[in-house]
Design an enzyme around this catalytic site. Structure first.
Site, PDB file in Angstrom:
ATOM      1  N   SER A   1       0.840  -1.194   0.000  1.00  0.00           N
ATOM      2  CA  SER A   1       0.000   0.000   0.000  1.00  0.00           C
ATOM      3  C   SER A   1       0.880   1.250   0.000  1.00  0.00           C
ATOM      4  O   SER A   1       1.684   1.444  -0.895  1.00  0.00           O
ATOM      5  CB  SER A   1      -0.944  -0.052   1.206  1.00  0.00           C
ATOM      6  OG  SER A   1      -1.886   0.984   1.155  1.00  0.00           O
TER       7      SER A   1
ATOM      8  N   ASP B   1     -10.177  -4.318  -4.635  1.00  0.00           N
ATOM      9  CA  ASP B   1      -9.569  -3.364  -3.708  1.00  0.00           C
ATOM     10  C   ASP B   1     -10.411  -2.092  -3.647  1.00  0.00           C
ATOM     11  O   ASP B   1     -10.603  -1.411  -4.654  1.00  0.00           O
ATOM     12  CB  ASP B   1      -8.140  -3.035  -4.162  1.00  0.00           C
ATOM     13  CG  ASP B   1      -7.326  -2.318  -3.101  1.00  0.00           C
ATOM     14  OD1 ASP B   1      -7.890  -1.470  -2.395  1.00  0.00           O
ATOM     15  OD2 ASP B   1      -6.121  -2.603  -2.990  1.00  0.00           O
TER      16      ASP B   1
ATOM     17  N   HIS C   1      -8.482  -4.628  -0.044  1.00  0.00           N
ATOM     18  CA  HIS C   1      -7.206  -3.965   0.239  1.00  0.00           C
ATOM     19  C   HIS C   1      -6.467  -4.606   1.407  1.00  0.00           C
ATOM     20  O   HIS C   1      -5.232  -4.607   1.428  1.00  0.00           O
ATOM     21  CB  HIS C   1      -7.453  -2.488   0.551  1.00  0.00           C
ATOM     22  CG  HIS C   1      -6.205  -1.665   0.590  1.00  0.00           C
ATOM     23  ND1 HIS C   1      -5.428  -1.422  -0.519  1.00  0.00           N
ATOM     24  CD2 HIS C   1      -5.573  -1.040   1.624  1.00  0.00           C
ATOM     25  CE1 HIS C   1      -4.387  -0.675  -0.193  1.00  0.00           C
ATOM     26  NE2 HIS C   1      -4.455  -0.433   1.117  1.00  0.00           N
TER      27      HIS C   1
END
Length: 287
Positions: A170, A235, A264
């Protein structure tokens, strides 16, 4: 012209967001600290103490596999670092840049479990303003933080670049891409990467604006190491399209892992995740 609506264009040109504001809005949510680094009498070594919120999943004896220290960044911050000795015969050490809203304490059990399963040691660090690290989170600090971690891994632990895999998850893909664009390493893993801050905030953005933050899409073409991209197809934070585009721009991209149905924060729960990492480390890099 660039995929933005008239309203969005007016907002940008009349009141363009500064990179720091984009970064603050999209990226930085430091959690309540879940650990402490306690110095010994000489102040030369540190002992890790985890709070209950770290949710350590192993025994106290296994905690002895973790070594902690501090590294000083070029911007004057002191960041906490963690070396997890997962395997005595590991060829590779992973330099792991974690995601948002977690710190080293919360990640410690995951690191030990992951490294043990894919036969890698893991070195990680907390960004400025996270965990026991000083300073405040910012884009510039992200880059100096990973540089300090890189130097610590190289000098303190003697890990050579060809035996280092740099892994970003991320927001952690931002410093990972930046470092990988400047140094050739054993491999790179980009887990739920983002193209840039503006492209997350305004999904129709087709170019990098001068005030954009985290412009990984403009750096990833300079990465000359093998790159594995991992992304969940559902996501909800960083759209799957970011992973697709990042993968397409990597000169040495390997077969990606698109996890069907994953969001995610749950990619690691799918069996394909560990299977792909094992194959990448033990077979593809080995050859």
């Amino acid at each position: 012209m660039n995929g933005l609506s008239i309203r969005e264009l007016c907002c940008l040109f009349c009141c363009p967001p500064w990179p720091s504001k984009i970064a603050a809005k999209l990226a930085f949510l430091p959690p309540e600290t879940t650990y402490n680094l306690v110095p010994n009498e000489n102040g030369t070594k540190y002992t890790l103490f985890l709070s209950e919120k770290a949710e350590w999943q192993y025994s106290e004896r296994e905690k002895e596999n973790i070594e902690v220290c501090y590294a000083r960044t070029s911007r004057g911050n002191k960041i906490s670092c963690m070396f997890v000795k997962c395997s005595p015969n590991a060829r590779y050490t992973i330099l792991f840049s974690h995601g948002n809203a977690v710190d080293l304490g919360q990640m410690s059990s995951f690191y030990l479990g992951l490294g043990s399963r894919i036969n890698c040691n893991i070195f990680s660090y907390d960004y400025s303003g996270y965990g026991a690290s000083s300073g405040t989170p910012s884009e510039k600090n992200l880059y100096s933080d990973i540089d300090a971690a890189w130097q610590c891994l190289r000098t303190r632990y003697g890990i050579s670049p060809e035996n280092c895999i740099i892994y970003g998850q991320s927001i952690g893909t931002v410093p990972t891409v930046d470092l990988a664009s400047r140094y050739e390493v054993g491999a790179v893993i980009l887990h739920s990467p983002l193209m840039s801050g503006m492209r997350v905030a305004f999904p129709n953005t087709r170019r990098t604006w001068c005030f954009d933050a985290f412009p990984s899409i403009d750096k990833v073409s300079k990465v000359n190491s093998p790159v594995l991209v991992i992304h969940g197809t559902e996501d909800e934070v960083i759209n799957f399209s970011h992973g697709l585009e990042i993968h397409s721009k990597c000169p040495k991209a390997v077969e990606p892992l698109w996890v069907e149905g994953a969001g995610h924060n749950d990619v690691e729960l799918y069996s394909q995740y560990l299977e792909r990492l094992k194959q990448f480390v033990s077979t593809e890099l080995g050859n």
